[in-house]
Scaffold this motif. Sequence first.
Motif, PDB file in Angstrom:
ATOM      1  N   TYR A  24      13.270 -27.384  -1.164  1.00 48.25           N
ATOM      2  CA  TYR A  24      12.622 -26.714  -2.292  1.00 48.25           C
ATOM      3  C   TYR A  24      13.454 -25.559  -2.856  1.00 48.25           C
ATOM      4  O   TYR A  24      13.290 -25.187  -4.011  1.00 48.25           O
ATOM      5  CB  TYR A  24      11.253 -26.170  -1.863  1.00 48.25           C
ATOM      6  CG  TYR A  24      10.248 -27.255  -1.636  1.00 48.25           C
ATOM      7  CD1 TYR A  24       9.332 -27.601  -2.615  1.00 48.25           C
ATOM      8  CD2 TYR A  24      10.208 -27.953  -0.429  1.00 48.25           C
ATOM      9  CE1 TYR A  24       8.407 -28.616  -2.409  1.00 48.25           C
ATOM     10  CE2 TYR A  24       9.290 -28.961  -0.210  1.00 48.25           C
ATOM     11  CZ  TYR A  24       8.402 -29.295  -1.206  1.00 48.25           C
ATOM     12  OH  TYR A  24       7.484 -30.298  -1.004  1.00 48.25           O
ATOM     13  N   ARG A 122       3.363 -30.572   1.641  1.00 45.65           N
ATOM     14  CA  ARG A 122       3.975 -31.044   0.386  1.00 45.65           C
ATOM     15  C   ARG A 122       2.957 -30.966  -0.747  1.00 45.65           C
ATOM     16  O   ARG A 122       3.276 -30.517  -1.851  1.00 45.65           O
ATOM     17  CB  ARG A 122       4.458 -32.493   0.575  1.00 45.65           C
ATOM     18  CG  ARG A 122       5.828 -32.738   0.048  1.00 45.65           C
ATOM     19  CD  ARG A 122       6.320 -34.156   0.306  1.00 45.65           C
ATOM     20  NE  ARG A 122       7.383 -34.122   1.305  1.00 45.65           N
ATOM     21  CZ  ARG A 122       7.281 -34.556   2.555  1.00 45.65           C
ATOM     22  NH1 ARG A 122       6.180 -35.101   2.986  1.00 45.65           N
ATOM     23  NH2 ARG A 122       8.292 -34.468   3.382  1.00 45.65           N
ATOM     24  N   HIS A 126       3.039 -28.606  -4.047  1.00 47.10           N
ATOM     25  CA  HIS A 126       2.943 -29.236  -5.366  1.00 47.10           C
ATOM     26  C   HIS A 126       1.839 -28.570  -6.192  1.00 47.10           C
ATOM     27  O   HIS A 126       2.033 -28.277  -7.370  1.00 47.10           O
ATOM     28  CB  HIS A 126       2.694 -30.746  -5.232  1.00 47.10           C
ATOM     29  CG  HIS A 126       2.495 -31.430  -6.546  1.00 47.10           C
ATOM     30  ND1 HIS A 126       3.546 -31.704  -7.385  1.00 47.10           N
ATOM     31  CD2 HIS A 126       1.360 -31.839  -7.165  1.00 47.10           C
ATOM     32  CE1 HIS A 126       3.061 -32.276  -8.482  1.00 47.10           C
ATOM     33  NE2 HIS A 126       1.756 -32.372  -8.368  1.00 47.10           N
ATOM     34  N   ASP A 131       8.014 -28.261  -6.331  1.00 47.68           N
ATOM     35  CA  ASP A 131       8.380 -29.618  -5.926  1.00 47.68           C
ATOM     36  C   ASP A 131       9.819 -29.612  -5.408  1.00 47.68           C
ATOM     37  O   ASP A 131      10.608 -28.734  -5.789  1.00 47.68           O
ATOM     38  CB  ASP A 131       8.255 -30.580  -7.106  1.00 47.68           C
ATOM     39  CG  ASP A 131       6.795 -30.823  -7.490  1.00 47.68           C
ATOM     40  OD1 ASP A 131       6.007 -31.208  -6.591  1.00 47.68           O
ATOM     41  OD2 ASP A 131       6.434 -30.610  -8.654  1.00 47.68           O
ATOM     42  N   PRO A 132      10.143 -30.574  -4.542  1.00 42.01           N
ATOM     43  CA  PRO A 132      11.514 -30.611  -4.008  1.00 42.01           C
ATOM     44  C   PRO A 132      12.536 -30.721  -5.130  1.00 42.01           C
ATOM     45  O   PRO A 132      12.266 -31.295  -6.176  1.00 42.01           O
ATOM     46  CB  PRO A 132      11.524 -31.863  -3.131  1.00 42.01           C
ATOM     47  CG  PRO A 132      10.107 -32.169  -2.847  1.00 42.01           C
ATOM     48  CD  PRO A 132       9.322 -31.645  -4.019  1.00 42.01           C
ATOM     49  N   ILE A 133      13.721 -30.171  -4.890  1.00 42.44           N
ATOM     50  CA  ILE A 133      14.823 -30.238  -5.844  1.00 42.44           C
ATOM     51  C   ILE A 133      15.363 -31.659  -5.795  1.00 42.44           C
ATOM     52  O   ILE A 133      15.597 -32.200  -4.719  1.00 42.44           O
ATOM     53  CB  ILE A 133      15.930 -29.237  -5.474  1.00 42.44           C
ATOM     54  CG1 ILE A 133      15.366 -27.828  -5.425  1.00 42.44           C
ATOM     55  CG2 ILE A 133      17.087 -29.330  -6.456  1.00 42.44           C
ATOM     56  CD1 ILE A 133      16.225 -26.869  -4.627  1.00 42.44           C
ATOM     57  N   GLU A 134      15.552 -32.247  -6.933  1.00 44.31           N
ATOM     58  CA  GLU A 134      16.067 -33.638  -6.985  1.00 44.31           C
ATOM     59  C   GLU A 134      17.562 -33.678  -6.776  1.00 44.31           C
ATOM     60  O   GLU A 134      18.299 -32.853  -7.183  1.00 44.31           O
ATOM     61  CB  GLU A 134      15.704 -34.282  -8.323  1.00 44.31           C
ATOM     62  CG  GLU A 134      14.227 -34.466  -8.511  1.00 44.31           C
ATOM     63  CD  GLU A 134      13.578 -35.347  -7.457  1.00 44.31           C
ATOM     64  OE1 GLU A 134      14.195 -36.333  -7.020  1.00 44.31           O
ATOM     65  OE2 GLU A 134      12.447 -35.048  -7.068  1.00 44.31           O
TER      66      GLU A 134
END
Length: 134
Positions: A24, A122, A126, A131-134
Amino acid sequence: MIKILIAEDDLGSRKFMQQFLKAYGECDMTVDGIETVDAFLLAWDEGEPYDLLCLDIMMPKLDGLKTLKIIRDLENDKHIPAEERVKIVMTTALNEQQTVYDAFDLGCEAFAAKPINQEKLREVLHNLGFDPIE
């Protein structure tokens, strides 16, 4: 990329949280409440405040609930608007209802019981807009 502070005195829990949350953003860690308040203030003074604080309730020197209150009081003193305040997720093995109520009364956004369920965490993140880094 968000800036995250993990306040956790247990080494195993600290390593787990860091491993999980590095997806994240950038993670810093503290091991007690006093260190947590110091890190919070230092980040503000440097102009790079934390976006997320994962705060253990049972910590030495200053417990998580007292730490939470101090941080919210500092934000009030600095007149920080609600949308710019650090999002605080309390983590604990204590599942006492009163502790949960106290944490929400003091201004936390979410609560995660230990052992941490990754899917639930998670979802919590959210819902807080992370949200997680892509």
